[in-house]
Design a protein around this motif. Structure first.
Motif, PDB file in Angstrom:
ATOM      1  N   GLY A  49       0.760  -1.713  -0.258  1.00 36.72           N
ATOM      2  CA  GLY A  49       0.053   0.055  -0.109  1.00 36.72           C
ATOM      3  C   GLY A  49       0.803   1.259  -0.027  1.00 36.72           C
ATOM      4  O   GLY A  49       0.274   2.792   0.572  1.00 36.72           O
ATOM      5  N   VAL A  50       1.707   1.543  -0.543  1.00 34.85           N
ATOM      6  CA  VAL A  50       2.178   2.968  -0.725  1.00 34.85           C
ATOM      7  C   VAL A  50       1.700   3.608  -1.853  1.00 34.85           C
ATOM      8  O   VAL A  50       1.522   3.006  -2.834  1.00 34.85           O
ATOM      9  N   GLY A  51       1.660   4.973  -1.279  1.00 30.22           N
ATOM     10  CA  GLY A  51       1.019   6.208  -1.652  1.00 30.22           C
ATOM     11  C   GLY A  51       0.893   7.111  -1.164  1.00 30.22           C
ATOM     12  O   GLY A  51       0.673   6.965   0.006  1.00 30.22           O
ATOM     13  N   ASP A  52       1.079   8.324  -1.412  1.00 23.15           N
ATOM     14  CA  ASP A  52       0.941   9.557  -1.059  1.00 23.15           C
ATOM     15  C   ASP A  52      -0.130   9.958  -0.414  1.00 23.15           C
ATOM     16  O   ASP A  52      -1.712  10.013  -1.736  1.00 23.15           O
ATOM     17  N   PRO A  53      -0.695  10.377   0.188  1.00 27.91           N
ATOM     18  CA  PRO A  53      -2.262  10.842   0.410  1.00 27.91           C
ATOM     19  C   PRO A  53      -2.437  12.075  -0.671  1.00 27.91           C
ATOM     20  O   PRO A  53      -1.673  12.807  -1.390  1.00 27.91           O
ATOM     21  N   VAL A  54      -4.041  12.339  -1.263  1.00 19.08           N
ATOM     22  CA  VAL A  54      -4.413  13.018  -1.739  1.00 19.08           C
ATOM     23  C   VAL A  54      -5.916  13.676  -1.257  1.00 19.08           C
ATOM     24  O   VAL A  54      -6.724  13.142  -0.497  1.00 19.08           O
ATOM     25  N   GLU A  59      -7.462   8.106   2.827  1.00 20.14           N
ATOM     26  CA  GLU A  59      -6.615   7.730   3.363  1.00 20.14           C
ATOM     27  C   GLU A  59      -6.320   7.015   4.300  1.00 20.14           C
ATOM     28  O   GLU A  59      -5.974   5.896   5.156  1.00 20.14           O
ATOM     29  N   LEU A  60      -6.475   5.752   2.902  1.00 19.89           N
ATOM     30  CA  LEU A  60      -6.101   4.011   3.291  1.00 19.89           C
ATOM     31  C   LEU A  60      -5.622   3.834   1.972  1.00 19.89           C
ATOM     32  O   LEU A  60      -6.443   3.952   1.158  1.00 19.89           O
ATOM     33  N   ALA A  61      -4.741   2.671   1.318  1.00 12.58           N
ATOM     34  CA  ALA A  61      -4.346   2.025   0.771  1.00 12.58           C
ATOM     35  C   ALA A  61      -5.000   0.905   0.489  1.00 12.58           C
ATOM     36  O   ALA A  61      -6.111   0.750   0.851  1.00 12.58           O
ATOM     37  N   TRP A  62      -5.488   0.951  -1.074  1.00 16.05           N
ATOM     38  CA  TRP A  62      -6.681   0.116  -1.337  1.00 16.05           C
ATOM     39  C   TRP A  62      -6.383  -1.744  -0.413  1.00 16.05           C
ATOM     40  O   TRP A  62      -8.110  -1.265  -0.382  1.00 16.05           O
ATOM     41  N   CYS A  63      -5.523  -1.862  -0.304  1.00 16.69           N
ATOM     42  CA  CYS A  63      -6.458  -3.540   0.238  1.00 16.69           C
ATOM     43  C   CYS A  63      -7.026  -3.399   1.349  1.00 16.69           C
ATOM     44  O   CYS A  63      -7.565  -3.601   2.583  1.00 16.69           O
ATOM     45  N   ASP A  64      -6.171  -1.974   2.231  1.00 18.69           N
ATOM     46  CA  ASP A  64      -6.972  -1.838   3.701  1.00 18.69           C
ATOM     47  C   ASP A  64      -8.094  -1.244   3.252  1.00 18.69           C
ATOM     48  O   ASP A  64      -9.242  -1.900   4.134  1.00 18.69           O
ATOM     49  N   ARG A  65      -8.444  -0.170   2.559  1.00 20.86           N
ATOM     50  CA  ARG A  65      -9.817   0.424   2.027  1.00 20.86           C
ATOM     51  C   ARG A  65     -10.524  -1.140   1.479  1.00 20.86           C
ATOM     52  O   ARG A  65     -12.355  -1.004   2.127  1.00 20.86           O
TER      53      ARG A  65
END
Length: 233
Positions: A49-54, A59-65
């Motif tokens: 889930g590496v990724g900067d907030p927008v 504010e969740l990485a896709w698998c966490d979402r």
């Protein structure tokens, strides 16, 4: 959004009106009554889930979402994410598969091979073998398995123009072969490759290679919609 509920006030976020993301209430409709109680994820940085907030996006990485949306419909859900960035497919299998099997998932997501395909040393047959071994082991243990065709990373800003065609060819090969493997093994396949946002420099994090959290929201939406289709929604 409240700290204890990352989706509180979702209908007021820009994400809720993004045509590529989930509409308010969509995930609940698609996942209502789903059977899964143990969700495991194995893979590389796409999994971790590496990724900067927008601004305006959850504010969740896709698998966490995906986990949050599954748990909203199944409060007993237990989640394990073993993803580690920079691993190749063989390393994912060697370091994560056994632990995932011990966890006993009834739903598992496998995403690997991207770090292989980014290199000139990419061996498609070898990556296929590793992916198939992971998928089949999880299926034999009773899990429904999700496979993924990832964004074509050649569009990421970090790649020099001179190498983009070669990187794209390898990434597309990985995507095609993963889709073929999914069809052969009967996984729930989510194809993110070729999505319009992969060509947009604004879809990437500051590192110039990983998608930002808008991209994560899009991939989460694609996955949840695939799960919904599987459930007959």
């Amino acid at each position: 959004m409240a700290a204890d509920d990352p989706l509180a006030g979702y209908d007021r976020l820009a994400e809720a009106t993004d045509p590529y993301c989930l509409a308010a209430g969509e995930a609940a409709r698609l996942l209502a009554g789903h059977p899964w109680k143990r969700f495991a994820v194995i893979g590389d940085s796409v999994a971790s889930g590496v990724g900067d907030p927008v601004p305006g996006y959850v504010e969740l990485a896709w698998c966490d979402r995906i986990r949050v949306e599954l748990a909203a419909q199944q409060p007993d859900l237990v989640y394990l994410n073993l993803g580690v960035r920079e691993l190749r497919a063989a390393e994912v299998r060697a370091t994560q598969l056994d632990e995932a099997l011990r966890f006993g998932p009834d739903l598992a997501l496998v995403v690997a091979g991207g770090n292989d395909a980014l290199r000139r040393s990419y061996q498609p047959d070898a990556v296929d073998t590793e992916l198939a071994a992971m998928v089949e082991a999880l299926q034999e243990a009773g899990a429904e398995v999700i496979t993924v065709g990832i964004f074509d990373a050649s569009y990421a800003p970090s790649f020099p123009v001179a190498v983009k065609p070669q990187v794209s060819e390898r990434m597309m090969t990985l995507s095609r072969r993963t889709a073929a493997l999914a069809a052969r093994l009967g996984t729930l396949h989510v194809n993110c490759t070729g999505h319009p946002t992969e060509r947009d420099p604004a879809s990437y994090s500051a590192d110039g290679i990983h998608g930002n959290l808008r991209s994560h929201g899009i991939c989460a939406a694609l996955t949840i919609r695939r799960l919904g289709t599987h459930l007959g929604r």
